[in-house]
Design a protein around this motif. Structure first.
Motif, PDB file in Angstrom:
ATOM      1  N   GLY A   6     -11.473  -8.335  12.526  1.00  0.00           N
ATOM      2  CA  GLY A   6     -10.771  -7.423  11.633  1.00  0.00           C
ATOM      3  C   GLY A   6     -11.642  -6.240  11.285  1.00  0.00           C
ATOM      4  O   GLY A   6     -11.900  -5.382  12.117  1.00  0.00           O
ATOM      5  N   HIS A   7     -12.146  -6.211  10.049  1.00  0.00           N
ATOM      6  CA  HIS A   7     -13.056  -5.163   9.597  1.00  0.00           C
ATOM      7  C   HIS A   7     -14.466  -5.723   9.518  1.00  0.00           C
ATOM      8  O   HIS A   7     -14.678  -6.830   9.020  1.00  0.00           O
ATOM      9  CB  HIS A   7     -12.641  -4.631   8.217  1.00  0.00           C
ATOM     10  N   THR A   8     -15.419  -4.953   9.988  1.00  0.00           N
ATOM     11  CA  THR A   8     -16.805  -5.426   9.965  1.00  0.00           C
ATOM     12  C   THR A   8     -17.410  -5.371   8.570  1.00  0.00           C
ATOM     13  O   THR A   8     -18.412  -6.040   8.314  1.00  0.00           O
ATOM     14  CB  THR A   8     -17.671  -4.593  10.921  1.00  0.00           C
ATOM     15  N   VAL A   9     -16.820  -4.566   7.698  1.00  0.00           N
ATOM     16  CA  VAL A   9     -17.347  -4.438   6.342  1.00  0.00           C
ATOM     17  C   VAL A   9     -16.273  -4.901   5.354  1.00  0.00           C
ATOM     18  O   VAL A   9     -15.326  -4.172   5.069  1.00  0.00           O
ATOM     19  CB  VAL A   9     -17.777  -2.995   6.016  1.00  0.00           C
ATOM     20  N   LEU A  10     -16.434  -6.129   4.864  1.00  0.00           N
ATOM     21  CA  LEU A  10     -15.531  -6.682   3.860  1.00  0.00           C
ATOM     22  C   LEU A  10     -16.385  -7.336   2.773  1.00  0.00           C
ATOM     23  O   LEU A  10     -17.445  -7.907   3.051  1.00  0.00           O
ATOM     24  CB  LEU A  10     -14.591  -7.719   4.481  1.00  0.00           C
ATOM     25  N   SER A  11     -15.897  -7.277   1.554  1.00  0.00           N
ATOM     26  CA  SER A  11     -16.624  -7.874   0.430  1.00  0.00           C
ATOM     27  C   SER A  11     -15.847  -9.071  -0.097  1.00  0.00           C
ATOM     28  O   SER A  11     -14.699  -9.320   0.298  1.00  0.00           O
ATOM     29  CB  SER A  11     -16.804  -6.839  -0.686  1.00  0.00           C
ATOM     30  N   ASP A  12     -16.478  -9.803  -1.017  1.00  0.00           N
ATOM     31  CA  ASP A  12     -15.791 -10.931  -1.641  1.00  0.00           C
ATOM     32  C   ASP A  12     -14.531 -10.486  -2.378  1.00  0.00           C
ATOM     33  O   ASP A  12     -13.579 -11.246  -2.525  1.00  0.00           O
ATOM     34  CB  ASP A  12     -16.729 -11.635  -2.622  1.00  0.00           C
ATOM     35  N   GLU A  13     -14.520  -9.234  -2.844  1.00  0.00           N
ATOM     36  CA  GLU A  13     -13.368  -8.725  -3.579  1.00  0.00           C
ATOM     37  C   GLU A  13     -12.228  -8.302  -2.654  1.00  0.00           C
ATOM     38  O   GLU A  13     -11.063  -8.294  -3.049  1.00  0.00           O
ATOM     39  CB  GLU A  13     -13.777  -7.522  -4.444  1.00  0.00           C
ATOM     40  N   THR A  14     -12.553  -7.943  -1.407  1.00  0.00           N
ATOM     41  CA  THR A  14     -11.528  -7.386  -0.509  1.00  0.00           C
ATOM     42  C   THR A  14     -11.093  -8.327   0.612  1.00  0.00           C
ATOM     43  O   THR A  14     -10.036  -8.126   1.200  1.00  0.00           O
ATOM     44  CB  THR A  14     -12.028  -6.080   0.123  1.00  0.00           C
ATOM     45  N   ILE A  15     -11.891  -9.360   0.890  1.00  0.00           N
ATOM     46  CA  ILE A  15     -11.620 -10.137   2.100  1.00  0.00           C
ATOM     47  C   ILE A  15     -10.304 -10.913   2.015  1.00  0.00           C
ATOM     48  O   ILE A  15      -9.540 -10.968   2.985  1.00  0.00           O
ATOM     49  CB  ILE A  15     -12.805 -11.069   2.438  1.00  0.00           C
ATOM     50  N   ASP A  16     -10.016 -11.495   0.836  1.00  0.00           N
ATOM     51  CA  ASP A  16      -8.757 -12.236   0.715  1.00  0.00           C
ATOM     52  C   ASP A  16      -7.552 -11.304   0.795  1.00  0.00           C
ATOM     53  O   ASP A  16      -6.513 -11.671   1.380  1.00  0.00           O
ATOM     54  CB  ASP A  16      -8.716 -13.014  -0.603  1.00  0.00           C
ATOM     55  N   TYR A  17      -7.674 -10.128   0.230  1.00  0.00           N
ATOM     56  CA  TYR A  17      -6.586  -9.152   0.329  1.00  0.00           C
ATOM     57  C   TYR A  17      -6.363  -8.780   1.793  1.00  0.00           C
ATOM     58  O   TYR A  17      -5.217  -8.701   2.250  1.00  0.00           O
ATOM     59  CB  TYR A  17      -6.919  -7.900  -0.480  1.00  0.00           C
ATOM     60  N   PHE A  18      -7.454  -8.558   2.514  1.00  0.00           N
ATOM     61  CA  PHE A  18      -7.335  -8.206   3.930  1.00  0.00           C
ATOM     62  C   PHE A  18      -6.671  -9.333   4.721  1.00  0.00           C
ATOM     63  O   PHE A  18      -5.752  -9.099   5.519  1.00  0.00           O
ATOM     64  CB  PHE A  18      -8.720  -7.902   4.513  1.00  0.00           C
ATOM     65  N   VAL A  19      -7.128 -10.565   4.508  1.00  0.00           N
ATOM     66  CA  VAL A  19      -6.546 -11.705   5.219  1.00  0.00           C
ATOM     67  C   VAL A  19      -5.058 -11.834   4.905  1.00  0.00           C
ATOM     68  O   VAL A  19      -4.225 -12.035   5.799  1.00  0.00           O
ATOM     69  CB  VAL A  19      -7.298 -13.005   4.853  1.00  0.00           C
ATOM     70  N   GLY A  20      -4.706 -11.693   3.636  1.00  0.00           N
ATOM     71  CA  GLY A  20      -3.297 -11.786   3.255  1.00  0.00           C
ATOM     72  C   GLY A  20      -2.445 -10.715   3.908  1.00  0.00           C
ATOM     73  O   GLY A  20      -1.326 -10.987   4.357  1.00  0.00           O
ATOM     74  N   SER A  21      -2.977  -9.489   3.969  1.00  0.00           N
ATOM     75  CA  SER A  21      -2.207  -8.400   4.574  1.00  0.00           C
ATOM     76  C   SER A  21      -2.016  -8.630   6.073  1.00  0.00           C
ATOM     77  O   SER A  21      -0.943  -8.359   6.625  1.00  0.00           O
ATOM     78  CB  SER A  21      -2.898  -7.054   4.321  1.00  0.00           C
ATOM     79  N   GLN A  22      -3.063  -9.147   6.738  1.00  0.00           N
ATOM     80  CA  GLN A  22      -2.951  -9.435   8.172  1.00  0.00           C
ATOM     81  C   GLN A  22      -1.944 -10.551   8.431  1.00  0.00           C
ATOM     82  O   GLN A  22      -1.122 -10.473   9.349  1.00  0.00           O
ATOM     83  CB  GLN A  22      -4.317  -9.825   8.735  1.00  0.00           C
ATOM     84  N   LEU A  23      -1.988 -11.593   7.602  1.00  0.00           N
ATOM     85  CA  LEU A  23      -1.040 -12.694   7.763  1.00  0.00           C
ATOM     86  C   LEU A  23       0.389 -12.243   7.507  1.00  0.00           C
ATOM     87  O   LEU A  23       1.311 -12.613   8.248  1.00  0.00           O
ATOM     88  CB  LEU A  23      -1.390 -13.838   6.809  1.00  0.00           C
ATOM     89  N   ASN A  24       0.586 -11.462   6.464  1.00  0.00           N
ATOM     90  CA  ASN A  24       1.930 -10.998   6.141  1.00  0.00           C
ATOM     91  C   ASN A  24       2.515 -10.188   7.294  1.00  0.00           C
ATOM     92  O   ASN A  24       3.679 -10.380   7.683  1.00  0.00           O
ATOM     93  CB  ASN A  24       1.894 -10.155   4.867  1.00  0.00           C
ATOM     94  N   ALA A  25       1.699  -9.286   7.839  1.00  0.00           N
ATOM     95  CA  ALA A  25       2.171  -8.457   8.946  1.00  0.00           C
ATOM     96  C   ALA A  25       2.429  -9.301  10.195  1.00  0.00           C
ATOM     97  O   ALA A  25       3.434  -9.121  10.892  1.00  0.00           O
ATOM     98  CB  ALA A  25       1.143  -7.363   9.245  1.00  0.00           C
ATOM     99  N   ALA A  26       1.524 -10.246  10.483  1.00  0.00           N
ATOM    100  CA  ALA A  26       1.667 -11.062  11.690  1.00  0.00           C
ATOM    101  C   ALA A  26       2.869 -11.989  11.605  1.00  0.00           C
ATOM    102  O   ALA A  26       3.659 -12.089  12.558  1.00  0.00           O
ATOM    103  CB  ALA A  26       0.394 -11.880  11.916  1.00  0.00           C
ATOM    104  N   LEU A  27       3.042 -12.660  10.478  1.00  0.00           N
ATOM    105  CA  LEU A  27       4.076 -13.678  10.370  1.00  0.00           C
ATOM    106  C   LEU A  27       5.474 -13.078  10.295  1.00  0.00           C
ATOM    107  O   LEU A  27       6.448 -13.691  10.759  1.00  0.00           O
ATOM    108  CB  LEU A  27       3.807 -14.564   9.154  1.00  0.00           C
ATOM    109  N   SER A  28       5.600 -11.884   9.741  1.00  0.00           N
ATOM    110  CA  SER A  28       6.923 -11.249   9.704  1.00  0.00           C
ATOM    111  C   SER A  28       7.396 -10.918  11.110  1.00  0.00           C
ATOM    112  O   SER A  28       8.587 -11.063  11.427  1.00  0.00           O
ATOM    113  CB  SER A  28       6.877  -9.990   8.842  1.00  0.00           C
TER     114      SER A  28
END
Length: 311
Positions: free
Chosen positions: A69-91
């Motif tokens: 995904g992104h090479t630069v993710l923090s503890d604050e952003t990683i779950d948001y990123f994972v959720g956005s990727q899953l939402n887009a993929a699963l739809s």
């Protein structure tokens, strides 16, 4: 009418002397009359290879965010990123599952029924992703510990085609078990095209599995592979023969591929055929042609196989 500034019309004008009307009519006759091969004779939406490639890209980013995904993710952003990727993929996946289901059912279902089944399959697939990742971590660790050339887990994730192939297979296998076989085969073929490794999505492969180098590996539909198994390039786990029924048609779905027990190593170019068992802890040497059971702890070389043939 001047068609020189309209590319589409210019193309038609340039080919007007080729008699395309006759060709189009002949293709229609073949398609609609003499060689009609549509499923149930209907035109239906097919699953999209391009859509599934995007789904796989996003699923891999959700499974391993900083690597795919992104090479630069923090503890604050990683779950948001994972959720956005899953939402887009699963739809998108839900729609692709719906399209594929039409080609796998024995009795016709209406679109509402297919859509409802696709929703259930997609939801259950999503909830299996944490377990799939757990098994994939064991595969990655097996690659790291099994290859002295591996310098890091990141190298394995980014550079090893065998790892890409097993990630795709674990996703495809989940779809296959949930009742989306056509879509699972499409995922398997995407993996095959990108890695040169051909794994049928129905093949059962336990954890800590490692394909070293990988090009040309073939694993058939009813293969069963235990834990901590390692294959090298050009290995085939295939069928020895294809039984036919009274009508002469192939009998499908019967066990016809090998069972490989735990802790087995199969070296480059080996061909293992039929419903045979390779016992736990065995080593199958390069270029061996094997069609019989092998007891646990065996060490089979090409020289031994040639000796058996001359007895």
């Amino acid at each position: 009418m001047d068609t020189s500034n309209t590319p589409e019309l210019s193309a038609l004008a340039d080919t007007a002397g080729l008699g395309l009307g006759t060709v189009v009519a002949g293709l229609r006759t073949s398609r609609e009359v003499t060689h009609k091969i549509r499923h149930r004779g209907e035109i239906r939406e097919l699953p999209s290879r391009e859509a599934m490639q995007e789904v796989l890209k996003k699923l891999m980013a959700a499974l391993f965010p900083t690597h795919y995904g992104h090479t630069v993710l923090s503890d604050e952003t990683i779950d948001y990123f994972v959720g956005s990727q899953l939402n887009a993929a699963l739809s998108v996946l839900g729609e692709q599952v719906r399209r594929g289901l039409y080609f796998g059912v024995d009795e016709p279902e209406d679109d509402e029924q297919l859509r409802a089944r696709a929703t259930v399959i997609t939801r259950e697939f999503a909830h299996q992703l944490p377990d799939i990742r757990d098994v994939l971590v064991s595969d990655i660790q097996a690659a790291y510990h099994g290859d002295p050339a591996a310098s890091s887990v990141s190298e394995i994730l980014l550079c090893y085609p065998g790892t890409t192939a097993i990630i795709y297979h674990r996703l495809a296998h989940a779809l296959h078990r949930l009742g989306a076989p056509l879509l699972a085969r499409l995922v398997a073929d995407i993996a095959h095209s990108g890695t040169g490794i051909d794994i049928h999505p129905a093949a059962q492969i336990a954890g800590s599995f490692f394909i070293d180098h990988g090009t040309g590996v073939v694993i058939g539909e009813t293969t069963i592979i235990g834990r901590n198994v390692r294959l090298y390039q050009q290995v085939t786990l295939g069928a020895k023969r294809f039984p036919t029924g009274p009508d002469g048609a192939l009998v499908k779905g019967i066990p016809r591929h090998p069972i490989v027990e735990d802790d087995v190593v199969i070296y480059a170019g080996a061909t293992v055929l039929g419903r045979i068992t390779i016992g736990q802890g065995s080593v199958i040497g390069g270029n061996v042609w094997l069609t019989h059971d092998v007891p646990a702890g065996s060490n089979i070389s090409q020289a031994e196989m040639l000796s058996d043939c001359t007895r």
